[in-house]
Design an enzyme around this catalytic site. Structure first.
Site, PDB file in Angstrom:
ATOM      1  N   SER A  43      -8.819   3.044   4.164  1.00  0.00           N
ATOM      2  CA  SER A  43      -7.878   3.628   3.214  1.00  0.00           C
ATOM      3  C   SER A  43      -7.107   2.612   2.389  1.00  0.00           C
ATOM      4  O   SER A  43      -6.343   2.987   1.515  1.00  0.00           O
ATOM      5  CB  SER A  43      -6.879   4.509   3.971  1.00  0.00           C
ATOM      6  OG  SER A  43      -6.133   3.744   4.897  1.00  0.00           O
ATOM      7  N   LYS A  68       0.835  -1.195   0.000  1.00  0.00           N
ATOM      8  CA  LYS A  68       0.000   0.000   0.000  1.00  0.00           C
ATOM      9  C   LYS A  68       0.875   1.252   0.000  1.00  0.00           C
ATOM     10  O   LYS A  68       1.996   1.243   0.525  1.00  0.00           O
ATOM     11  CB  LYS A  68      -0.885  -0.038   1.246  1.00  0.00           C
ATOM     12  CG  LYS A  68      -1.828   1.138   1.450  1.00  0.00           C
ATOM     13  CD  LYS A  68      -2.631   0.927   2.730  1.00  0.00           C
ATOM     14  CE  LYS A  68      -3.477   2.138   3.087  1.00  0.00           C
ATOM     15  NZ  LYS A  68      -4.242   1.931   4.339  1.00  0.00           N
ATOM     16  N   SER A 119      -9.426   0.815   8.288  1.00  0.00           N
ATOM     17  CA  SER A 119      -8.894   0.895   6.928  1.00  0.00           C
ATOM     18  C   SER A 119      -8.518  -0.437   6.293  1.00  0.00           C
ATOM     19  O   SER A 119      -8.226  -0.488   5.104  1.00  0.00           O
ATOM     20  CB  SER A 119      -7.669   1.823   6.896  1.00  0.00           C
ATOM     21  OG  SER A 119      -8.069   3.157   7.055  1.00  0.00           O
TER      22      SER A 119
END
Length: 430
Positions: free
Chosen positions: A152, A76, A176
């Site tokens: 996220s 990520k 997230s």
């Protein structure tokens, strides 16, 4: 010969088994992932920083003998630095940020035999529960391109759901991992606080709210990944107690008769009937399997909890802004950040160090309160989200509606933040 489409939807454990049995080489596996990313990613915008040269070089060379040797993997665009590859935190302000070292978690992924092929889309500074940053652009849900992926870790969730990779890095400071897992129909576990390392750059983040792990299509992949990455790093301020046996051995092991509480409502807001029905069906299934199941609503001072959580998040956003200003020697202007990020920075300026420590104390007190209420239960079953996935644009803030993103978040994310505050493990199960 295994067809590319079939290969894409094997889990990481099975892909690694094919490599071990020499039915496919790591380079072939990586080339198949790269081909799929290049073909499908333009529709999704899940991968924002390709690392194909590094991946091919790693796959062609000697790889560690780990549980996932030769398996393609994505990081990520938040945390887990990789030397020589940009790490932007979804923000144009950090477009030129390139770490000169690997993070401890990245090292452990490599030691597990994973081959890192790129970085995935994330919202600016990971703040919002949707992956629609001004810098990287919107990430689209593989099930319906008009809908968001959650955030996220939305880029990682989309990549796993679409078969770009079988497993991808994710982190969770308020939901997230679990929010995008729910939106994209994959498995997402937020581990116990400090189960995975954040070093060497960070001891803990936002007073322990943030945890690192992965998004997967199978539970066994998540468990095996946790076995490969968990445990203290040198200099960690604290760490989770070691498990009695490997996490992978828990997958499929007899659970006994669990004490399960379930809740379909929240003191913080209303819950969509589809989300209520999902919990009721899961509770009924658990009862059919022989577990003790009963309704259990936690008694939490919701206003106190929300205020304390906001103090920590706003203070952290101000910390980020201050660090960038210090590094550049230039004060930031509102137009350099997205509206929600800037609003949180401004809110952070209103709090003192005492306010921050009081908020930490409030959340610790609530954590003890929750722990006492959970003494008679092994599991608490709730919706992951208060509403089904939302269309793209649902969080768009404008100068005319500056609070829209925060208001939408408040209505949508009612359940996930609690376990970030308490440090308990929590998962979203498709």
């Amino acid at each position: 010969m295994i067809r590319s489409e079939e290969l894409a939807f094997l889990d990481a454990t099975e892909q690694a088994e094919l490599v071990r049995k020499k039915k496919i080489s790591p380079l072939e596996l990586v080339e198949a992932a790269i081909e799929r990313i290049e073909r499908i990613n333009p529709k999704l915008n899940a991968v924002v920083t390709p690392m194909y040269d590094q991946a091919r070089a790693a796959a062609a060379g000697p790889l560690p003998d780990g549980p996932f040797t030769g398996v393609p993997f994505l990081l990520k665009d938040i945390l887990a630095p990789y030397a020589g590859v940009r790490l932007c935190f979804g923000a144009s302000l950090l477009a030129g940020s390139v770490p000169d070292h690997d993070g401890e978690l990245t090292i452990r992924y490599k030691n597990a035999g994973l081959v890192i092929c790129g970085r995935t889309n994330a919202p600016e500074f990971g703040f919002l529960p949707t992956t629609e940053s001004r810098f990287h652009g919107s990430c689209r849900n593989p099930w319906n391109l008009d809908y968001g992926t959650g955030g996220s870790s939305g880029g990682s969730a989309a990549a796993v759901a679409a078969g770009l990779v079988s497993m991808a890095h994710a982190n969770d400071g308020g939901g997230s991992i679990r929010i995008p897992a729910s939106c994209c129909g994959v498995f997402g576990l937020k581990p116990t606080r400090a189960r995975n390392p954040l070093g060497p750059d960070v001891g803990d983040l936002v007073s322990g709210l943030v945890c690192e792990h992965v998004l997967t299509r199978s539970v066994r992949d998540s468990a095996a990944a946790l076995d490969a990455t968990s445990g203290p790093d040198v200099g960690d301020p604290y760490w989770a107690p070691p498990p009695e046996r490997p996490f992978l051995e828990e997958v499929g092991a007899p659970a006994g008769r669990l004490r399960i509480g379930f809740a379909t409502s929240s003191q913080a807001g209303s819950v969509h009937p589809e989300c209520v029905r999902a919990v009721e069906e899961a509770a009924a299934l658990c009862a059919d399997l022989g577990h003790r199941v009963e309704e259990k609503a936690l008694d939490i001072p919701q206003d106190q909890f929300g205020e304390a959580f906001a103090v920590l998040y706003a203070s952290n956003m101000l910390r980020i802004m201050t660090a960038i200003e210090k590094a550049t020697g230039t004060p930031l202007e509102p137009e350099q950040m997205e509206i929600p990020s800037w609003l949180m920075c401004e809110l952070g300026k209103q709090y003192t160090g005492g306010d921050y420590l009081n908020a930490v104390g409030e959340l610790q007190g609530i954590s003890r309160r929750v722990a006492r209420q959970m003494l008679d239960y092994d599991v608490l079953l709730t919706p992951t989200l208060a509403k089904p996935p939302l269309p793209l644009g649902s969080f768009d803030s404008t100068p005319e509606e500056p609070m829209k993103a925060l208001e939408t978040t408040t209505e949508w994310v009612l359940f996930t933040q609690l376990c970030n505050a308490t440090g308990q493990p929590a998962m979203s199960v498709p």
